[in-house]
Design a protein around this motif. Structure first.
Motif, PDB file in Angstrom:
ATOM      1  N   LEU A 107      31.261  44.264  36.894  1.00 43.97           N
ATOM      2  CA  LEU A 107      31.907  43.198  37.662  1.00 43.97           C
ATOM      3  C   LEU A 107      32.841  42.379  36.772  1.00 43.97           C
ATOM      4  CD1 LEU A 107      28.961  41.860  39.857  1.00 43.97           C
ATOM      5  CD2 LEU A 107      31.004  43.034  40.672  1.00 43.97           C
ATOM      6  N   LEU A 108      32.381  42.065  35.565  1.00 47.88           N
ATOM      7  CA  LEU A 108      33.202  41.277  34.652  1.00 47.88           C
ATOM      8  C   LEU A 108      34.433  42.075  34.209  1.00 47.88           C
ATOM      9  CD1 LEU A 108      30.374  39.637  32.517  1.00 47.88           C
ATOM     10  CD2 LEU A 108      31.874  38.483  34.159  1.00 47.88           C
ATOM     11  N   ALA A 109      34.248  43.373  33.983  1.00 45.64           N
ATOM     12  CA  ALA A 109      35.396  44.215  33.611  1.00 45.64           C
ATOM     13  C   ALA A 109      36.406  44.277  34.758  1.00 45.64           C
ATOM     14  CB  ALA A 109      34.917  45.624  33.248  1.00 45.64           C
ATOM     15  N   TRP A 110      35.909  44.405  35.995  1.00 48.81           N
ATOM     16  CA  TRP A 110      36.802  44.411  37.159  1.00 48.81           C
ATOM     17  C   TRP A 110      37.537  43.076  37.264  1.00 48.81           C
ATOM     18  CZ3 TRP A 110      34.054  46.979  41.977  1.00 48.81           C
ATOM     19  CH2 TRP A 110      33.810  48.323  41.696  1.00 48.81           C
ATOM     20  N   ALA A 111      36.828  41.983  37.040  1.00 43.04           N
ATOM     21  CA  ALA A 111      37.443  40.663  37.163  1.00 43.04           C
ATOM     22  C   ALA A 111      38.565  40.484  36.142  1.00 43.04           C
ATOM     23  CB  ALA A 111      36.385  39.580  36.984  1.00 43.04           C
ATOM     24  N   GLU A 112      38.322  40.915  34.897  1.00 44.72           N
ATOM     25  CA  GLU A 112      39.348  40.753  33.875  1.00 44.72           C
ATOM     26  C   GLU A 112      40.537  41.670  34.143  1.00 44.72           C
ATOM     27  OE1 GLU A 112      37.965  40.637  29.897  1.00 44.72           O
ATOM     28  OE2 GLU A 112      36.626  38.955  30.275  1.00 44.72           O
ATOM     29  N   ALA A 113      40.265  42.884  34.642  1.00 50.74           N
ATOM     30  CA  ALA A 113      41.375  43.782  35.008  1.00 50.74           C
ATOM     31  C   ALA A 113      42.171  43.194  36.169  1.00 50.74           C
ATOM     32  CB  ALA A 113      40.831  45.160  35.379  1.00 50.74           C
ATOM     33  N   ALA A 114      41.475  42.614  37.144  1.00 50.63           N
ATOM     34  CA  ALA A 114      42.156  41.989  38.279  1.00 50.63           C
ATOM     35  C   ALA A 114      43.027  40.831  37.809  1.00 50.63           C
ATOM     36  CB  ALA A 114      41.134  41.505  39.306  1.00 50.63           C
ATOM     37  N   ASN A 128      45.699  40.185  40.611  1.00 44.92           N
ATOM     38  CA  ASN A 128      44.988  40.314  41.883  1.00 44.92           C
ATOM     39  C   ASN A 128      43.937  39.202  41.933  1.00 44.92           C
ATOM     40  OD1 ASN A 128      43.417  41.052  44.117  1.00 44.92           O
ATOM     41  ND2 ASN A 128      43.756  43.235  43.767  1.00 44.92           N
ATOM     42  N   SER A 129      44.362  38.017  42.377  1.00 36.58           N
ATOM     43  CA  SER A 129      43.483  36.848  42.330  1.00 36.58           C
ATOM     44  C   SER A 129      42.305  36.976  43.298  1.00 36.58           C
ATOM     45  CB  SER A 129      44.281  35.583  42.640  1.00 36.58           C
ATOM     46  OG  SER A 129      44.938  35.697  43.890  1.00 36.58           O
TER      47      SER A 129
END
Length: 750
Positions: free
Chosen positions: A125-132, A137-138
């Motif tokens: 989830l944290l990796a997805w958030a940082e990639a977003a 992609n807010s």
């Protein structure tokens, strides 16, 4: 397509042949690269093959191959396909952002948002958030961090311990991520501390933060819709909903707000207090199993003044809304949904300025037809054009690779020209291809519309097709002539859904005759069943219904014959009563059972265990269809040397001696439902010789059937479906296909 490749991608020392035009159409970054690295050569000059390494450095080979799959086939961007590629979503998102592929970015971001659950590890989830965050992609970033904050809150007794847990993530998160997590936890704590902290849900946190950011969605369920006043100008308004820090309502007019919109549902949204600039969309929710919502949204933000709203006077035709083939009024209940994003006045002005520049590109202008299908990439894509279509003396710049990807006929044309140009290419010259014949007899708008669909398959939506409904017949015939299956299937599905809401009987008859010419028996039967149903209801008896068909003398003999057969089938021993009760679906079923149409299906279990040796074949059992007995004859390894590595499939009647149109389909059992179709354009002769039949030596490539991303061999089960229409019992030898015909043409087998 490999013969048309003009570029090579090098990924982890593996060379991938690609097509600059196809990639440039989807990626703005690659468009700039190809136009800079390989500017269009003058006729007779050398055009070297481009080799690209840098754009894909640091990415896995599988991620790049998956990226190319979705760029070449945007229609494969389905929830099911992306779900199977979950491990590569992060790489796909970064690659799509890096190369500026908006459609892929949106699809992957939406898939990741919908995949958030308790089963996703916190680190992921944290990796997805940082990639977003890196990919701007807010919404995705907010959803991922809300889920993390929710878990931290559940595992903590109070706000202080939740903050301590967040501090433990300092080594694995950037400062922005930690700051947002702390903000979410603080927002969740409220005044009552731990109790509210534990109760916060991801959806509630997203809703709260969206409201503070000026975004939100509201929904109105209109019960007993048919009982609302439906006269022109008769208005019904919803309660107010609190969204985006404002209160909003739906004013609707079931019969149209003005005379110009009579026969339509008019839908608007308005704020309780004006002076708001906002982007918005309005959706009519399809409550049926197809879930084909109807959504309209302006390209630019609008200014909502005090006491006024924005929306659509012709949001949807009343007859389309009530169509039995859609679920917009399930249980006499209409569900309307609106999404709103409040923006600043300066942002609205900037969007309008940009929209004016791009809006003309999205509409058809006879002076600039290329802008209609190339849209905002026109300038760069015109530089890469290597062919010209001449339609009504107008020259249209096109791209052989893009068109070949969608049309099998044009693929054969361009590859034939490429093979003829090989000797010249070796000496450094290559002439631009000029095509006239394939588009003779079609209007400039119909050809431009086909090009728009070929260049932008994602634009084949019900809303877009509804706007060009008057040109659908020409578009359907052109797609059939050029063998463009994606366009054909989208048009057939749209026209089939609109049958119950067709404006006039003449339109149904025109669609039916076009469907017959294009070998779409299901669409033809649906249209004629609806016409027969109307004639039956208007006539009241079989005799009067038969008399009514006499007024349709302009129809073909086949159409009139089918109509009479449908009416006779619907009559039954009870006469008029049963005739009145006949539904289009029941009429289609009855006609196929007793008439000259039919469909049958063969499920081949344990397909991989069949012999794949070239020339080895397997028969199916006999099936009853169109008043005859049929069976499949298939060669899993190919019928001959020319078809080695392909599935060959033929239809064999028990007794021949007649002409028939037919189609063979390999059913996609996966969620994408992208069946492989082969169909004849004209009736073919089935000879009376025992064992003789018709079919194709190359129905599908073996690699395509066994592809992991496809659903053709789900559970090692192959499903073949055939549709047949017997047209007569006189054999015309000129109609018999010759053995020397191309592999994609129907072939006879003995």
């Amino acid at each position: 397509m490999e013969a048309l490749a003009d570029a090579t991608l090098v990924v982890q020392d593996v060379e991938l042949p690609v097509h600059s035009q196809v990639l440039s159409l989807q990626s703005r970054v690659l468009l700039d690269m190809f136009t800079a690295v390989a500017p269009p050569a003058k006729e007779g000059a050398t055009q070297p093959k481009v080799v690209l390494k840098e754009p894909f450095a640091g990415h896995e080979l599988y991620d790049v191959a998956l990226f190319l799959r979705f760029v070449y086939r945007p229609t494969d961007l389905t929830h099911a396909n992306l779900a199977t590629a979950r491990g590569s979503l992060l790489g796909l998102l970064r690659l799509a952002h890096k190369l500026d592929v908006p459609q892929l970015m949106q699809a992957v971001g939406r898939q990741m948002s919908e995949s958030l659950s308790s089963t996703v590890p916190q680190a992921e989830l944290l990796a997805w958030a940082e990639a977003a965050d890196q990919c701007c992609n807010s919404d995705l970033r907010l959803r991922c961090l809300t889920e993390v904050a929710h878990r931290l809150a559940q595992g903590s007794s109070d706000l202080a311990s939740a903050f301590s847990s967040t501090a433990a993530l300092a080594n694995s998160c950037d400062h922005s991520t930690l700051s947002t997590l702390l903000g979410l936890l603080t927002h969740a704590s409220g005044t009552d501390g731990a109790s509210r902290l534990r109760a916060i849900t991801p959806a509630a946190a997203v809703e709260a933060l969206q409201a503070s950011a000026g975004r939100g969605t509201f929904e109105w369920v209109v019960e007993h819709y048919s009982q609302l006043p439906c006269g022109v100008g008769r208005r019904t308004e919803s309660p107010y909903f609190r969204v985006a820090a404002s209160e909003w309502s739906f004013p609707i007019y079931p019969g149209g707000d003005k005379e110009a919109a009579a026969g339509h549902l008019s839908v608007f949204i308005k704020p309780k207090h004006g002076a708001v600039h906002a982007r918005y969309s309005i959706t009519a929710v399809d409550q049926g199993p197809t879930k084909l919502d109807w959504c309209l949204a302006p390209a630019e933000p609008q200014c909502f003044e005090a006491g006024s709203g924005w929306g659509y006077p012709k949001f949807m035709k009343a007859e389309a809304l009530r169509s039995e083939f859609k679920g917009f009024l399930k249980g006499d209940r209409l569900v309307l949904r609106a999404s709103v994003e409040v923006v600043t006045a300066s942002a609205a002005a900037q969007a309008k300025a940009g929209g004016k520049k791009g809006s003309a590109a999205g509409s058809f202008d006879a002076e600039q037809p290329a802008a209609f299908y190339l849209l905002d990439s026109r300038e760069g894509m015109e530089a890469l054009a290597d062919a010209t279509l001449v339609v009504q003396d107008v020259k249209l710049p096109v791209h052989s690779q893009v068109l070949s990807l969608q049309s099998r006929v044009l693929l054969d044309m361009f590859t034939a020209v490429a093979s003829q140009d090989d000797p010249q290419a070796a000496s450094g010259s290559k002439a631009k291809v000029v095509l006239r014949e394939p588009f003779a007899g079609y209007s400039l708008f119909e050809v431009s519309l086909f090009l728009r669909c070929a260049y932008r398959p994602a634009d084949l939506t019900p809303a877009n097709l509804d706007a060009v409904r008057g040109s659908l017949l020409g578009l359907l015939r052109l797609a059939d002539q050029l063998d463009a299956p994606v366009v054909m299937h989208a048009l057939a599905a749209y026209m089939g859904d609109c049958v119950g809401a067709a404006a006039a009987q003449t339109e149904l008859l025109e669609w039916a005759e076009a469907a017959e010419q294009c070998c779409l028996p299901e669409l033809k039967m649906r249209c004629l069943a609806e016409v027969a149903h109307r004639l039956a209801r208007a006539g009241g008896s079989l005799a009067s219904s038969f008399s009514a068909t006499a007024g349709l003398a302009g129809c073909s003999q086949s159409t009139l014959s089918t109509l009479l057969s449908l009416l006779a089938t619907g009559c039954g021993p009870a006469g008029a009563p049963r005739l009145l009760e006949t539904t289009p679906a029941a009429a289609v079923e009855a006609q196929e059972a007793s008439g000259n149409h039919g469909t049958f299906q063969w499920v081949v279990e344990r397909y991989s265990r069949l012999s794949a040796v070239r020339g080895d074949f397997v028969y199916s059992p006999y099936f009853q269809a169109a008043g005859m007995e049929w069976r499949f004859k298939i060669y899993p390894g190919g019928e001959s040397q020319d078809s080695a590595g392909h599935l060959s499939a033929f239809l064999i009647p028990r007794h021949g001696g007649f002409n028939a149109r037919y189609a063979i389909c390999v059913v996609d059992q996966g969620p994408a439902k992208e069946d492989l179709h082969r169909q004849t354009e004209t009736p073919k002769a089935f000879r009376p010789t025992p064992g003789a039949g018709q079919g194709w030596a190359k129905v599908a490539r073996a690699a395509q059937l066994y592809g992991q991303a496809n659903g053709y061999l789900k559970g090692d089960r192959l499903v073949l479906r055939a549709s047949v229409e017997v047209t007569g019992h006189s054999i015309n030898e000129e109609q018999q296909p010759q053995q020397a015909q191309q592999a994609q043409q129907p072939q006879r087998t003995d």
